[in-house]
Structure formats: structure tokens, C-alpha cells
Design a protein around this motif. Structure first.
Motif, mmCIF file in Angstrom:
data_model
loop_
_atom_site.group_PDB
_atom_site.id
_atom_site.type_symbol
_atom_site.label_atom_id
_atom_site.label_comp_id
_atom_site.label_asym_id
_atom_site.label_seq_id
_atom_site.Cartn_x
_atom_site.Cartn_y
_atom_site.Cartn_z
ATOM 1 N N LEU A 24 0.833 -1.197 0.000
ATOM 2 C CA LEU A 24 0.000 0.000 0.000
ATOM 3 C C LEU A 24 0.872 1.254 0.000
ATOM 4 O O LEU A 24 1.784 1.389 0.819
ATOM 5 C CB LEU A 24 -0.905 0.002 1.234
ATOM 6 C CG LEU A 24 -1.707 1.283 1.506
ATOM 7 C CD1 LEU A 24 -2.701 1.552 0.378
ATOM 8 C CD2 LEU A 24 -2.432 1.167 2.849
ATOM 9 N N ALA A 60 -3.663 7.244 -3.981
ATOM 10 C CA ALA A 60 -3.116 6.064 -3.322
ATOM 11 C C ALA A 60 -2.913 5.011 -4.396
ATOM 12 O O ALA A 60 -3.460 5.112 -5.501
ATOM 13 C CB ALA A 60 -4.051 5.553 -2.225
ATOM 14 N N PHE A 73 -5.556 4.619 -7.219
ATOM 15 C CA PHE A 73 -6.814 5.115 -6.666
ATOM 16 C C PHE A 73 -6.791 6.644 -6.650
ATOM 17 O O PHE A 73 -5.884 7.262 -6.078
ATOM 18 C CB PHE A 73 -7.031 4.594 -5.244
ATOM 19 C CG PHE A 73 -7.256 3.118 -5.145
ATOM 20 C CD1 PHE A 73 -8.540 2.597 -5.122
ATOM 21 C CD2 PHE A 73 -6.180 2.236 -5.080
ATOM 22 C CE1 PHE A 73 -8.765 1.228 -5.023
ATOM 23 C CE2 PHE A 73 -6.383 0.865 -4.980
ATOM 24 C CZ PHE A 73 -7.678 0.365 -4.957
ATOM 25 N N PHE A 106 -10.902 6.897 -5.436
ATOM 26 C CA PHE A 106 -10.225 6.870 -4.143
ATOM 27 C C PHE A 106 -11.112 6.246 -3.069
ATOM 28 O O PHE A 106 -10.631 5.563 -2.169
ATOM 29 C CB PHE A 106 -9.824 8.287 -3.731
ATOM 30 C CG PHE A 106 -8.870 8.331 -2.568
ATOM 31 C CD1 PHE A 106 -7.503 8.280 -2.768
ATOM 32 C CD2 PHE A 106 -9.348 8.419 -1.268
ATOM 33 C CE1 PHE A 106 -6.617 8.304 -1.696
ATOM 34 C CE2 PHE A 106 -8.478 8.448 -0.190
ATOM 35 C CZ PHE A 106 -7.108 8.383 -0.400
ATOM 36 N N LEU A 109 -10.773 2.452 -2.078
ATOM 37 C CA LEU A 109 -9.566 1.906 -1.449
ATOM 38 C C LEU A 109 -9.885 1.180 -0.149
ATOM 39 O O LEU A 109 -9.403 0.061 0.078
ATOM 40 C CB LEU A 109 -8.554 3.028 -1.194
ATOM 41 C CG LEU A 109 -7.268 2.616 -0.469
ATOM 42 C CD1 LEU A 109 -6.478 1.597 -1.287
ATOM 43 C CD2 LEU A 109 -6.408 3.851 -0.192
ATOM 44 N N TYR A 112 -11.438 -2.204 -0.698
ATOM 45 C CA TYR A 112 -10.467 -3.154 -1.225
ATOM 46 C C TYR A 112 -9.607 -3.712 -0.093
ATOM 47 O O TYR A 112 -9.381 -4.936 0.006
ATOM 48 C CB TYR A 112 -9.580 -2.467 -2.269
ATOM 49 C CG TYR A 112 -8.700 -3.397 -3.068
ATOM 50 C CD1 TYR A 112 -9.074 -3.819 -4.337
ATOM 51 C CD2 TYR A 112 -7.498 -3.867 -2.549
ATOM 52 C CE1 TYR A 112 -8.272 -4.683 -5.079
ATOM 53 C CE2 TYR A 112 -6.687 -4.725 -3.279
ATOM 54 C CZ TYR A 112 -7.081 -5.127 -4.538
ATOM 55 O OH TYR A 112 -6.281 -5.999 -5.261
#
Length: 462
Positions: A24, A60, A73, A106, A109, A112
Motif C-alpha cells: 500500500l 493512493a 486510486f 479513491f 480503497l 479493497y
């Protein structure tokens, strides 16, 4: 940005360095100065720059090692944004520039990541240093704030360090160019130095050069006649003949790469005998560091040599006594040089230190020395081709430190306190260059910046 192949290769290499899970990356967001729409100069997270190249807020990205997916994202700008900012690339267009095939909003995220957590999958992240991203990590992963740093992925940290510590040819080209800009900053200050000038005028002059050559300064300018304060950002004194001016500053490229130089010189443009004696000891340490630095040698060993050079020089002047080599190993020169010889340099002026100095400058082969001064070295590990390190020895006369050590009778066998006290008020001297480790030795980055006594005297106030 570099070509998309560069970022694809970097991500592939990182993906191959971890066993599985999701990597990440959180980009940096705009930070308000005093109200929401009046922000500080934007600076993207360096790791995000390195792996994705996009310098844009509210982004991100993930590298899903198990599923072989890479996802960016972010959200496209609205019409209201475009009215104020003009036409902007879409997230899909940004993704294409760095070779990422998949994009999502975004807002997707968190879903996910939570789905991955529910499946028992490992989510790797790097230590957060901005409060908004700490809040975001806490919200998305449910990790208590006080545990965020401890829960960061050591596996991912080591993988990132292994990639970023050795610079490629295209990175070195960027570094050479921004080092040239750093040299111009220093030359502009040297030429404008004369009695009666306000320190702030010189700091502003240098910052203007950095903005004309790139994105601005790579860190807040250090420029002071009180050079004994290592990081002195106070610029409110008028220059006085007889004093030394310490200037530590660098520029940042639009790509994010940084330079970092220090020079110290007399305001009058002419070294006194006392100033020259101390200066030439520091210069000798700086030059011997450059001569020693090469692949296969631990930078701690180079640091220890710089300490020994300083001990020898100060012994010759009567400020130290006894055996200089023994004094250096014991840590006695830390009275005069309490910091380390240098640090790594790249996308960060202290490259990757948000990951932890012990991961960046140390490894399984060398641990931090517990002795004051020797333990301040930020980079101690064995040098490799592609490393960029700073070479920045110094000698400082810090009144509080001198008084404390003398009161404790610390290293009396090596330090002549009666003589040292005569130098209180002298200030401090540091000389810093940016050094690339090559296959056979090293070279300076950028064009030459004067540092010999006669060179400086030929430039100051001209």
C-alpha cells in the motif's frame, strides 16, 4: 517523470522482494498554512514518486503481489476545480504515464483493503509521517495510532531501501543537474556577502535561485554567523567582519531529487590566522573522506578517519592532546563534531530516513555505535556503486557542550579545556559535498564549488 518503463521495473523489483500480500502506498495531500485553500508548497511522498512518478494530491496505489494487480486510486478533477486550475489530466491518463493499467475511485480503497483483511491477507505499508495519512491508515486498517509505526512492514521497508539506495544513470543525471543549482545558490550568497548585509537577505537570494532552477529549496536554509548551532534557521543578524558565515542549503528538482552543500567563509572575505587553522583541519577531513570513499569500505570507517584527522589537527593546535587515534576511537572529537560524517541523498535530502535511519544507514553487518558522536552517524554501512552520500565534517565550539564536558572532566586525557575555552565565540565550520560512489571510487556531483581558502577569498564579496 521518467518513462513508464522505469516505474514498471521498480514496481516489479519491489514485488519480487516480498513474499506476498498487498503493498500500500499513500500519496501526500495538500497542507493548509492558515486556511484550507491557502496551502504550503505541495510535495509528494518520495516513495510514491519513486514507484509511480505522479506528483498529485489525494492519490493512493496498491501492488497486489498475490493477484498480480497494480491499481491507482484517485478521482478526476471536477468542473469547479478546472475553472480555477485549468484543464487537468484524468486519473486514467496519469496511470498510463507510469504504466499502471487499472484505476479506481479513491473511495474504493478502504473497501479493497477491508476485503483483503477479511481474507487474512497481509497489508504492507511504510511508516507514516503525515497526520492525515496516519488518520487514514487508522480508519482503513483499524490499527491504533500508537501502533502505526510499529506495525509498518519491515519486509517492505527493506525492499524499498535495497532499490532506492543505488541510483541509476537517469537518477544521477537529475542529481548532477540539481547539484549545479545548489552550487549556484552558494555562489550567489558568497558574492553578496559583506559587512552590514542582513542574513535574511542572503537566505532569500539563495531561495530565489532555487526557485528559478527547480521546485525550491530541498530543506529550510541554514545560514548563520552562529555556526556552532548545527541547524540554525535564524536569519536576523547583520553580517560583521571578523565573523564566519556558515551556509548549508540545497535545491530540489521538479522531479523531487535534492542537493545539499555546506560552505563556511569569513564575512570580510579574508581568513584570519585562527580561522584558517581550524578551517584547514575541516578541509583536510573533507578531502580525505573523498579520497577514501569507494565500494567495499564501510562509511563508519571513513567517519572514524575524519574524527582522527580532526583530533590530529586540534592536537597540533594544542586544543587536544594524547594519541589522536585513541582519542577518535574513544569519541573525544565529538566535543567538536557531535554529528555524523554524512547521510544518503536522493529524492530526500536525508534519503529514506522516514523509514528509519537504522534501516537506511545500517544493516545486519554493522550496528549503531553507542558512543556519543560516533552514534550520530546516519550512514555507516558498506558503500556500493550508485550510493550518493554527503561528505560533511565540521568543527564547532558549542559553549554549553564545552562547559558540561569540562565540569564532568570528560576526556581530560585528550582535551585541553583551558585552550578550548579561548575559542568560545569562534562559531563553527562545516564543509559539505555531494559524492557519488562509482565502480572504482567516487566523484563529486555537479560543477565545482569553491572550498580552498584562496578560492573562497577570490569569490567572497565580489
Amino acid at each position: 517523470m521518467f518513462g513508464k518503463e522505469t516505474y514498471q521495473q521498480r514496481r516489479t523489483a519491489l514485488k519480487n522482494s516480498v513474499k506476498g500480500g498487498i503493498l500500500l502506498f499513500l500519496g501526500n495531500n495538500e497542507a493548509p498554512m492558515n486556511y484550507p485553500s491557502n496551502t504550503y508548497r505541495y510535495r509528494q511522498d518520495s516513495h510514491f514518486i519513486y514507484f509511480f512518478g505522479i506528483q498529485l494530491d489525494r492519490l493512493a496505489a496498491i501492488i497486489d503481489v498475490d493477484e498480480g494487480r497494480e491499481i491507482l486510486f484517485g478521482d478526476d478533477y471536477t468542473l469547479d476545480d478546472i475553472i480555477w486550475m485549468g484543464p487537468q489530466p484524468t486519473i486514467r491518463e496519469w496511470a498510463e504515464k507510469c504504466g499502471v493499467k487499472e484505476t479506481q475511485s479513491f473511495g474504493n480503497l478502504q473497501q479493497y483493503l477491508q476485503k483483503a483483511q477479511q481474507a487474512g491477507r497481509k497489508i504492507h505499508y511504510l511508516p507514516p509521517y503525515r497526520d492525515d495519512n496516519k488518520i487514514l491508515l487508522h480508519q482503513m486498517l483499524g490499527i491504533p495510532f500508537e501502533r502505526l509505526k510499529a506495525e509498518a512492514s519491515v519486509e517492505m521497508i527493506k525492499g524499498v531501501v535495497a532499490l532506492r539506495e543505488c541510483k541509476t544513470a537517469e537518477e544521477i543525471k537529475e542529481m548532477d543537474a540539481i547539484c549545479d543549482a545548489g552550487v549556484e545558490m552558494h555562489l550567489s550568497v558568497m558574492r553578496a556577502t559583506r559587512q552590514g548585509v542582513l542574513e535574511r537577505e542572503l537566505a532569500g537570494l539563495a531561495e530565489g535561485v532555487s526557485l528559478s532552477k527547480g521546485a525550491g529549496v530541498s530543506f529550510p536554509v541554514i545560514l548563520s554567523q552562529n555556526g556552532e548551532t548545527l541547524h540554525n534557521h535564524h536569519h536576523e543578524q547583520y553580517l560583521e567582519n571578523g565573523r564566519m558565515l556558515l551556509v548549508d542549503m540545497g535545491a530540489e528538482a521538479m522531479s523531487g531529487y535534492s542537493s545539499d552543500y555546506t560552505r563556511t567563509f569569513p564575512v570580510s572575505g579574508k581568513f584570519s590566522q585562527k580561522q584558517r587553522e581550524i578551517y584547514e583541519i575541516v578541509l583536510q577531513a573533507n578531502m580525505e573522506t573523498f579520497q577514501m570513499a569507494k565500494p567495499g569500505i564501510p562509511y563508519f570507517q571513513v567517519h572514524l578517519n575524519a574524527y582522527t584527522v580532526i583530533a590530529k589537527g586540534l592536537t597540533a593546535l594544542g586544543l587536544m592532546k594524547g594519541n589522536p587515534e585513541e582519542a577518535a576511537k574513544a569519541g573525544a572529537p565529538a566535543l567538536f563534531m557531535p554529528h555524523g560524517l554524512g547521510h544518503m541523498l536522493g529524492l530526500d535530502v536525508h534519503d529514506m530516513e522516514d523509514l528509519g535511519e537504522n534501516y537506511v544507514g545500517y544493516d545486519e553487518t554493522i550496528q549503531r555505535n553507542p558512543i556519543f558522536g560516533l552514534g550520530s552517524l546516519r550512514c555507516a554501512k558498506t558503500l556500493k556503486p550508485g550510493f550518493i552520500v554527503t561528505d560533511e565534517p565540521g568543527i564547532y565550539f558549542i559553549p554549553q557542550l564545552i562547559h558540561n564536558w569540562e565540569k564532568e572532566k570528560k576526556f581530560e586525557q585528550y582535551i585541553n579545556y583551558a585552550k578550548v575555552n579561548e575559542y568560545i565565540g569562534f562559531g563553527g565550520i562545516r564543509i559539505e559535498d555531494d559524492v557519488l560512489i562509482t565502480e572504482t571510487g567516487c566523484r563529486l556531483l555537479g560543477k565545482p564549488l569553491p572550498k580552498q581558502v584562496d578560492e573562497l577569498e577570490a569569490v567572497i564579496g565580489k
